[in-house]
Design a protein around this motif. Structure first.
Motif, PDB file in Angstrom:
ATOM      1  N   ASP A  44      -1.219   2.523  -2.311  1.00  0.00           N
ATOM      2  CA  ASP A  44      -0.778   3.716  -3.051  1.00  0.00           C
ATOM      3  C   ASP A  44       0.686   3.607  -3.481  1.00  0.00           C
ATOM      4  O   ASP A  44       1.434   4.584  -3.438  1.00  0.00           O
ATOM      5  CB  ASP A  44      -0.992   4.993  -2.223  1.00  0.00           C
ATOM      6  N   MET A  45       1.087   2.425  -3.911  1.00  0.00           N
ATOM      7  CA  MET A  45       2.468   2.220  -4.350  1.00  0.00           C
ATOM      8  C   MET A  45       2.617   2.316  -5.871  1.00  0.00           C
ATOM      9  O   MET A  45       3.728   2.321  -6.379  1.00  0.00           O
ATOM     10  CB  MET A  45       2.994   0.879  -3.833  1.00  0.00           C
ATOM     11  N   ARG A  46       1.507   2.370  -6.584  1.00  0.00           N
ATOM     12  CA  ARG A  46       1.548   2.698  -8.011  1.00  0.00           C
ATOM     13  C   ARG A  46       1.452   4.203  -8.130  1.00  0.00           C
ATOM     14  O   ARG A  46       0.804   4.855  -7.316  1.00  0.00           O
ATOM     15  CB  ARG A  46       0.365   2.073  -8.754  1.00  0.00           C
ATOM     16  N   LYS A  47       2.035   4.767  -9.159  1.00  0.00           N
ATOM     17  CA  LYS A  47       2.031   6.218  -9.334  1.00  0.00           C
ATOM     18  C   LYS A  47       0.599   6.750  -9.287  1.00  0.00           C
ATOM     19  O   LYS A  47      -0.282   6.250  -9.970  1.00  0.00           O
ATOM     20  CB  LYS A  47       2.695   6.607 -10.644  1.00  0.00           C
ATOM     21  N   GLN A  48       0.392   7.766  -8.444  1.00  0.00           N
ATOM     22  CA  GLN A  48      -0.912   8.384  -8.252  1.00  0.00           C
ATOM     23  C   GLN A  48      -0.904   9.803  -8.823  1.00  0.00           C
ATOM     24  O   GLN A  48       0.135  10.481  -8.805  1.00  0.00           O
ATOM     25  CB  GLN A  48      -1.248   8.461  -6.756  1.00  0.00           C
ATOM     26  N   THR A  49      -2.051  10.261  -9.290  1.00  0.00           N
ATOM     27  CA  THR A  49      -2.131  11.606  -9.876  1.00  0.00           C
ATOM     28  C   THR A  49      -1.878  12.697  -8.840  1.00  0.00           C
ATOM     29  O   THR A  49      -1.447  13.788  -9.198  1.00  0.00           O
ATOM     30  CB  THR A  49      -3.516  11.841 -10.520  1.00  0.00           C
ATOM     31  N   ALA A 101       8.685   5.995  -3.273  1.00  0.00           N
ATOM     32  CA  ALA A 101       7.998   4.697  -3.346  1.00  0.00           C
ATOM     33  C   ALA A 101       8.960   3.598  -3.777  1.00  0.00           C
ATOM     34  O   ALA A 101       8.977   2.503  -3.194  1.00  0.00           O
ATOM     35  CB  ALA A 101       6.807   4.784  -4.294  1.00  0.00           C
ATOM     36  N   SER A 102       9.788   3.870  -4.787  1.00  0.00           N
ATOM     37  CA  SER A 102      10.761   2.870  -5.262  1.00  0.00           C
ATOM     38  C   SER A 102      11.765   2.523  -4.174  1.00  0.00           C
ATOM     39  O   SER A 102      12.107   1.355  -3.983  1.00  0.00           O
ATOM     40  CB  SER A 102      11.508   3.398  -6.490  1.00  0.00           C
ATOM     41  N   SER A 103      12.222   3.534  -3.463  1.00  0.00           N
ATOM     42  CA  SER A 103      13.190   3.295  -2.381  1.00  0.00           C
ATOM     43  C   SER A 103      12.577   2.465  -1.264  1.00  0.00           C
ATOM     44  O   SER A 103      13.230   1.580  -0.707  1.00  0.00           O
ATOM     45  CB  SER A 103      13.691   4.633  -1.814  1.00  0.00           C
TER      46      SER A 103
END
Length: 193
Positions: free
Chosen positions: A147-152, A162-164
């Protein structure tokens, strides 16, 4: 190659999917992360494994499929209803210990052996208690997050979290990491020292 042609789905998996719909669970793990976890776990005979975030037991089913008879798995969730669902489906599974606890409290208190693979699929062990959980990975062991890609279903501002987290993992000198823009966005880190 057709990655959707998955031949080894756990027998209980369809029942777990039905249960997800029945209870309105909206955050089920992706089937691809399940088969990936099974493959990684299969590389660790006599292994010790930890799952943070039992959820509806979808990933748990795959992890158990990858384990040999002498392996052990601890799965933790803070939702007693989800733990009870897991107990129902895996009541005969002696290699599994299900714990209903707040991971933020359990992780700092854990004094047992280290793990060959930790799948952090909850806030604790991923966005909190990261240092504590990484200390629990054996040398040569895996730390896996998805779940490290943007989720709805992400709340506003979670993309920054997530980026941090990725930046922190990239800076770790005792882990080597691979980021995969696949499934829901997967990071695999292996402890090297």
């Amino acid at each position: 190659m057709n990655q959707a042609n998955i031949l080894d789905t756990p027998q209980v998996y369809p029942e777990l999917l039905v249960k997800c719909k029945e209870v309105g669970f909206t955050m089920p793990s992706d089937m691809y992360i399940g088969t990936f976890l099974k493959t990684l776990i299969s590389s660790k005979p006599n292994g010790r494994f930890l799952e943070l975030g039992t959820g509806m037991s979808l990933s748990l089913a795959w992890m158990l499929e990858g384990m040999d008879r002498n392996s052990e798995l601890i799965s933790i969730d803070n939702d007693n209803e989800l733990i009870e669902i897991a107990r129902h489906f895996f009541k005969e599974e002696e290699r599994l210990q299900l714990i209903c606890a707040d991971g933020d409290k359990w992780l700092p208190q854990y004094k047992g052996e280290r793990f060959d693979l930790i799948f952090a699929d909850a806030w604790p062990g991923k966005y909190s208690c990261l240092d504590e959980v990484l200390k629990l990975v054996k040398v040569g062991g895996f730390y896996v997050i998805d779940d490290m890609r943007k989720q709805t279903n992400w709340p506003a501002g979670h993309e920054h979290n997530a980026s941090s987290l990725i930046e922190v993992l990239e800076a770790k000198e005792d882990f080597t990491i691979t980021k995969m823009d696949w499934s829901t966005g997967v990071v695999v880190a292996v402890k090297t020292k």
